[in-house]
Design an enzyme around this catalytic site. Structure first.
Site, PDB file in Angstrom:
ATOM      1  N   GLY A 248       0.811  -1.211   0.000  1.00  0.00           N
ATOM      2  CA  GLY A 248       0.000   0.000   0.000  1.00  0.00           C
ATOM      3  C   GLY A 248       0.841   1.255   0.000  1.00  0.00           C
TER       4      GLY A 248
ATOM      5  N   GLY B  29       0.300  -8.734 -10.434  1.00  0.00           N
ATOM      6  CA  GLY B  29       1.439  -8.950 -11.310  1.00  0.00           C
ATOM      7  C   GLY B  29       2.740  -8.995 -10.539  1.00  0.00           C
TER       8      GLY B  29
ATOM      9  N   SER C  53       5.652  -7.834  -8.743  1.00  0.00           N
ATOM     10  CA  SER C  53       6.058  -6.546  -8.177  1.00  0.00           C
ATOM     11  C   SER C  53       6.428  -6.720  -6.714  1.00  0.00           C
ATOM     12  CB  SER C  53       4.907  -5.534  -8.295  1.00  0.00           C
ATOM     13  OG  SER C  53       3.704  -6.094  -7.799  1.00  0.00           O
TER      14      SER C  53
ATOM     15  N   LYS D  61      -0.091 -18.467  -6.783  1.00  0.00           N
ATOM     16  CA  LYS D  61       1.380 -18.389  -6.790  1.00  0.00           C
ATOM     17  C   LYS D  61       1.946 -18.255  -5.384  1.00  0.00           C
ATOM     18  CE  LYS D  61       1.804 -13.813  -5.891  1.00  0.00           C
ATOM     19  NZ  LYS D  61       2.735 -13.102  -4.983  1.00  0.00           N
TER      20      LYS D  61
ATOM     21  N   ASP E 160       4.054 -13.370 -12.230  1.00  0.00           N
ATOM     22  CA  ASP E 160       4.082 -13.242 -10.773  1.00  0.00           C
ATOM     23  C   ASP E 160       4.666 -14.501 -10.127  1.00  0.00           C
ATOM     24  OD1 ASP E 160       3.720 -11.854  -8.447  1.00  0.00           O
ATOM     25  OD2 ASP E 160       1.539 -11.902  -8.475  1.00  0.00           O
TER      26      ASP E 160
ATOM     27  N   THR F  68       7.847 -14.452  -7.562  1.00  0.00           N
ATOM     28  CA  THR F  68       7.626 -14.844  -6.170  1.00  0.00           C
ATOM     29  C   THR F  68       8.394 -16.097  -5.786  1.00  0.00           C
ATOM     30  OG1 THR F  68       5.411 -13.912  -6.419  1.00  0.00           O
ATOM     31  CG2 THR F  68       5.821 -15.210  -4.459  1.00  0.00           C
TER      32      THR F  68
ATOM     33  N   SER G 157      10.340 -12.283  -1.455  1.00  0.00           N
ATOM     34  CA  SER G 157       9.002 -12.842  -1.357  1.00  0.00           C
ATOM     35  C   SER G 157       8.756 -13.362   0.050  1.00  0.00           C
ATOM     36  CB  SER G 157       8.835 -13.973  -2.363  1.00  0.00           C
ATOM     37  OG  SER G 157       7.717 -14.780  -2.033  1.00  0.00           O
TER      38      SER G 157
ATOM     39  N   ASN H 260       6.314 -15.247   1.001  1.00  0.00           N
ATOM     40  CA  ASN H 260       5.903 -16.647   0.951  1.00  0.00           C
ATOM     41  C   ASN H 260       7.093 -17.569   0.700  1.00  0.00           C
ATOM     42  OD1 ASN H 260       2.772 -16.603   1.066  1.00  0.00           O
ATOM     43  ND2 ASN H 260       3.304 -14.976  -0.354  1.00  0.00           N
TER      44      ASN H 260
ATOM     45  N   VAL I  20       2.323 -10.125   6.264  1.00  0.00           N
ATOM     46  CA  VAL I  20       1.514 -11.331   6.114  1.00  0.00           C
ATOM     47  C   VAL I  20       2.018 -12.170   4.947  1.00  0.00           C
ATOM     48  CG1 VAL I  20      -0.804 -12.196   5.611  1.00  0.00           C
ATOM     49  CG2 VAL I  20      -0.514 -10.175   7.058  1.00  0.00           C
TER      50      VAL I  20
ATOM     51  N   GLU J 184       0.503 -14.480   2.636  1.00  0.00           N
ATOM     52  CA  GLU J 184      -0.874 -14.822   2.278  1.00  0.00           C
ATOM     53  C   GLU J 184      -1.053 -16.308   1.964  1.00  0.00           C
ATOM     54  OE1 GLU J 184      -3.397 -12.976   2.605  1.00  0.00           O
ATOM     55  OE2 GLU J 184      -3.071 -10.906   1.921  1.00  0.00           O
TER      56      GLU J 184
END
Length: 331
Positions: free
Chosen positions: A15, A135, A137, A190, A243, A247, A253, A255, A278, A280
């Site tokens: 954000g 996408g 990023s 992903k 993506d 990632t 990343s 994750n 987080v 996700e």
């Protein structure tokens, strides 16, 4: 459609990075964050030390803890974690004018319902115009003005192209698509596959194994996407394959970092307890596996991640099970 002001709902890394990009493009930006310390940091010091340290922010960005203050913008970017989108947008819904564009930037599937974010938004705020931004990023790259390209998906072509033109900049190039589900699906799946890629790296299984897990992971994403009604070209585009490549290939990343920690033998609780951001994929994997079962889609890698996250499978057990699956044709 004139987009002179944009509200960002969510003061995390992504954000904040989007707020930075839009402010540099001359758009009036108001950012909502639930953490008072984040709001104070942005307004007084023009930084976000909690979620995006080391980046100087545009002084024009104004932050607030007052959710009602973000309802009056020309467009709104919803950048809260996927599992909180319903509650936050439900609180905002009555204050949003009809046909206000709301661009979903969260990547996930609602764990409790199995709903994608577009469906969640439609139920929480049915009067708004829905779009999805997804996408390859990383927030730190975008915030520093490094080049990026993303998909902006919106079923209404006029609205989609207007939003694409308004939100694109010299540093961030947007491509319009009408395939909202495909854009959402790639971003959600992903994250689960990136945990698997991280486990492979953390276990020291080598570059060959990493390439194999990403490639076969994409095969799962494509099978699932086609069963759900996503367009193949979307899955091959920025919000799908693009993506996934990003990632699964970088420690930036969240994750993949989580997967690497699990591969190294750390516990899920230990990793999550040390992070403010987080991952996700942890919350998406259960809903993803459940939907795959309902559609009759084989997703052994996603199922292995789910088993590890739930504590039903040890990492080595999951790897052995994947390697010992019956041999089959690649196609």
């Amino acid at each position: 459609m004139q987009i002179n002001s944009v509200s960002i709902v969510g003061g995390g890394a992504w954000g904040t990075a989007l707020a930075q990009t839009l402010a540099h493009g001359g758009i009036k930006v108001t950012l909502w964050a639930r953490e008072p310390e984040v709001v104070d940091d942005i307004n007084e010091r023009h930084v976000n030390r909690t979620f995006l340290s080391g980046v100087s922010l545009n002084p024009a960005i104004r932050a607030t803890t007052d959710l009602s203050a973000v309802a009056r913008a020309d467009a709104l970017l919803a950048v809260v974690p996927a599992q909180h989108l319903r509650s936050v947008m439900g609180k905002l819904a009555k204050q949003l004018a009809e046909n206000t564009p709301v661009i979903i930037c969260a990547k996930g599937i609602e764990q409790a319902t199995g709903r994608f974010m577009g469906d969640v938004l439609e139920e929480a705020a049915p009067q708004v115009l829905r779009a999805v931004l997804s996408g390859p990023s990383f927030a730190a790259d975008v915030a520093r003005g490094l080049p990026s390209a993303l998909t902006l998906a919106c079923r209404n072509e006029t609205t989609g192209r207007a939003l694409t033109a308004a939100l694109s900049s010299r540093q961030m190039r947007l491509y319009w698509s009408s395939d909202v589900l495909g854009a959402e699906l790639g971003g959600a799946v992903k994250n689960v596959l990136a945990i698997a890629a991280g486990i492979v790296e953390g276990r020291g299984l080598g570059a060959s194994a990493h390439a194999a897990i990403v490639t076969r992971g994409f095969a799962e994403l494509r099978r699932f996407g086609e069963a759900m009604g996503a367009r193949p070209e979307t899955l091959l585009g920025l919000s799908g394959l693009g993506d996934l490549i990003l990632t699964c290939g970088s420690a930036q990343s969240r994750n993949m970092s989580l997967g690497r920690a699990l591969g190294e033998g750390r516990s899920l609780g230990e990793f999550l307890g040390a992070r403010v951001s987080v991952a996700e994929g942890v919350y998406t994997c259960a809903a993803l596996v459940r939907l795959a079962h309902e559609k009759g889609v084989e997703m052994p890698i996603a199922e292995a991640v789910h088993g590890i996250i739930e504590g039903r499978l040890l990492v080595d057990e999951a790897i052995t099970a994947l390697m010992q699956r019956p041999l089959k044709a690649e196609d």
